[in-house]
Scaffold this active site. Structure first.
Site, PDB file in Angstrom:
ATOM      1  N   HIS A 134       0.821  -1.214   0.000  1.00 23.47           N
ATOM      2  CA  HIS A 134       0.000   0.000   0.000  1.00 23.47           C
ATOM      3  C   HIS A 134       0.850   1.258   0.000  1.00 23.47           C
ATOM      4  O   HIS A 134       2.050   1.214   0.250  1.00 23.47           O
ATOM      5  CB  HIS A 134      -0.962  -0.006   1.192  1.00 23.47           C
ATOM      6  CG  HIS A 134      -0.298  -0.013   2.537  1.00 23.47           C
ATOM      7  ND1 HIS A 134       0.195   1.124   3.140  1.00 23.47           N
ATOM      8  CD2 HIS A 134      -0.067  -1.039   3.397  1.00 23.47           C
ATOM      9  CE1 HIS A 134       0.701   0.808   4.323  1.00 23.47           C
ATOM     10  NE2 HIS A 134       0.568  -0.496   4.498  1.00 23.47           N
ATOM     11  N   CYS A 150       3.080  -5.193   6.539  1.00 30.79           N
ATOM     12  CA  CYS A 150       2.696  -4.703   5.215  1.00 30.79           C
ATOM     13  C   CYS A 150       3.910  -4.136   4.488  1.00 30.79           C
ATOM     14  O   CYS A 150       4.937  -3.840   5.095  1.00 30.79           O
ATOM     15  CB  CYS A 150       1.620  -3.619   5.334  1.00 30.79           C
ATOM     16  SG  CYS A 150       0.005  -4.280   5.795  1.00 30.79           S
TER      17      CYS A 150
END
Length: 179
Positions: A138, A154
């Site tokens: 992301h 992440c």
């Protein structure tokens, strides 16, 4: 006389500020935004695969048998990083973010949901989710974190880079995360 003194003072202050900025850049290196990005020699993976090399803090989108598009990334901090394989399961533009329970325990002041597009939303401009939404590649609201061991697992990218990657991959794209 006062006018001349004022001009000299302004000139001196300007010189000192310029020197301070120059010294800061030399002391701390180039800004994170200057990290290497572009097409590089790369082999050993099928075209269309995303390969994340956490020790390098780089993500590679394999273009063909000999080249990949390389991006700088932020990856999982010690004890939070993962390795293995996954597939892109979802693609979202300006996604809302609900902090997982582990993050809420460490930061109880966080709201239940941070709206997509909010400057406080750590997901940035887009997200590619994996493993049932447990992990994502992301964007970020903190570009200075790119290049570090900073996340809960992440993969963080500059917003301009996640927008580019988002356009280039589809749901089902294989992802390999290696040290």
């Amino acid at each position: 006389m006062t006018h001349v003194l004022l001009k000299r003072t302004v000139l001196f202050v300007t010189f000192v500020l310029c020197w301070a900025v120059f010294a800061a850049v030399i002391a701390h290196g180039a800004p994170a935004d200057a990290s290497p990005r572009g097409v590089v020699p790369f082999s050993g993976f099928a075209p269309g695969t995303i390969v994340v090399k956490t020790n390098e803090r780089r993500l590679y989108l394999v273009l063909d048998d000999y080249r990949a598009l390389r991006f700088p990334v932020g990856v999982g901090r010690e004890g939070k990083a993962w390795t293995g394989t996954a597939r892109i399961e979802g693609k979202y533009v300006k996604p809302a973010w609900s902090p997982p329970e582990e993050i809420r325990r460490e930061h109880p002041d966080l709201p239940e949901v941070i709206a997509g597009g909010s400057p406080h939303n750590p997901m940035g401009d887009a997200a590619l989710t994996m493993r049932g939404g447990e992990y994502a590649i992301h964007g970020t609201n903190n570009p200075r974190s790119i290049g570090g061991f900073v996340s809960y697992g992440c993969i963080r990218m500059f917003n301009r880079d996640i927008r580019e990657l988002y356009r280039m991959v589809a749901v089902g794209t294989p992802v390999i995360v290696e040290q």
